[in-house]
Write an enzyme that holds these catalytic residues in place. Structure first.
Site, PDB file in Angstrom:
ATOM      1  N   ASP A 187       0.943  -1.256   0.111  1.00 10.18           N
ATOM      2  CA  ASP A 187       0.039  -0.032  -0.054  1.00 10.18           C
ATOM      3  C   ASP A 187       0.899   1.383   0.025  1.00 10.18           C
ATOM      4  OD1 ASP A 187      -2.291  -1.340  -0.165  1.00 10.18           O
ATOM      5  OD2 ASP A 187      -2.788  -1.229   2.103  1.00 10.18           O
ATOM      6  N   GLY A 188       2.076   1.249   0.730  1.00  5.44           N
ATOM      7  CA  GLY A 188       3.017   2.370   0.794  1.00  5.44           C
ATOM      8  C   GLY A 188       3.267   2.716  -0.624  1.00  5.44           C
TER       9      GLY A 188
END
Length: 292
Positions: A73-74
């Protein structure tokens, strides 16, 4: 067969060899299917590919109609803050931990991508937050966030004092370790850890979650997404920070104040037709299974 996407960009910030291998395999798979493919320039130098087409993130935003993000997700948050300024759709292959945004499982990525490339997908327009720091009526610093904007002190475990105004109306004052201002997308992130609710991603709302408030009456507050939030600070406050998605940090100096509002830009996130948001919550958060 009709092509729903003509130009595809492959992006990410791989930290492991498995992610690099995924980049290489995906590139060759897309080229074999006849797509024009660009690999993000910084990644291409690490791959064992012969004369691939390369581009910067901004160039991918301008040239491509689909970006495939490989990572967690980062990675997607970092990429999407740039690509949200362009008319490009984004899908993620999860090579990280949770994968709320990068929802394609690496084990069946080609099956799901084939569905998407054949037009079996739907689009979620996730709104972003603009944050602007003002000094003497002039913007001194600004950024955008997909998950959340966080007010916090420079020093860990240091209580701060601030006032919150919503649409120029005083809402509340608070002594706490900070405040999380979250989008529905970010409601499964930092704000969830701070006791905030999960917000279904299609809801047009902004969530305010106190961080360790010095009163039992402080509770999360859900407001309309078209609201404008203003944060004011006492003159004694120093060394405050505004963090965007835990990736960009803006310092807040004395006599500065902060505006946060819904951005005019969106993250155009796409999913296979089979995607189910609540199924994702169940699997990622280890919720109970169905009884019947």
């Amino acid at each position: 067969m009709k092509q729903y996407f003509n130009c595809i960009g492959i992006v990410g910030r791989p930290r492991h060899s498995t992610a690099l291998i995924t980049h290489e395999i995906l590139y060759k798979w897309l080229i074999k299917k006849g797509y024009q493919v660009f690999i993000e320039y910084n990644i291409s130098k690490k791959l064992n590919l012969k004369n691939p087409k390369t581009a910067t993130l901004i160039e991918i935003g301008r040239l491509c109609d689909l970006a495939i993000v490989i990572g967690g997700d980062g990675n997607l948050l970092f990429t999407a803050r740039i690509l949200s300024y362009f008319n490009i759709k984004i899908i993620g292959i999860n090579c990280g931990n949770l994968g709320f945004l990068t929802d394609l499982n690496p084990d069946n990525k080609f099956k799901k991508l084939s569905e998407v490339l054949s037009g079996k997908y739907f689009v979620e327009n996730r709104f972003l937050l603009d944050v602007m720091i003002y000094k003497k009526e002039q913007v001194s610093k600004s950024s955008i966030a997909i998950n959340e904007v966080v007010l916090h002190p420079k020093n860990v475990a240091h209580m701060i004092e601030f006032e919150v105004y919503i649409n120029d109306n005083f809402a509340f004052s608070q002594r706490s370790d900070g405040l999380i201002i979250s989008t529905p997308t970010g409601s499964t992130g930092y704000s969830l850890s701070a006791g905030g609710p999960i917000i279904e991603t299609s809801l047009e709302s902004i969530l305010l979650v106190p961080m360790f408030p010095h009163t039992l009456s402080a509770r999360p507050l859900l407001i309309r997404s078209d609201s404008v939030i203003r944060l004011r600070f006492s003159d004694i406050e120093t060394d405050l920070k505004i963090s965007c998605d835990s990736q960009i940090v803006l310092p807040v100096k004395k006599k500065e104040y902060v505006f946060i509002r819904r951005s005019n830009y969106y993250l155009n996130l796409i999913h296979p037709k089979s995607y189910n948001y609540f199924e994702t919550l169940t699997s990622k958060l280890n919720w109970s299974k169905k009884f019947f």
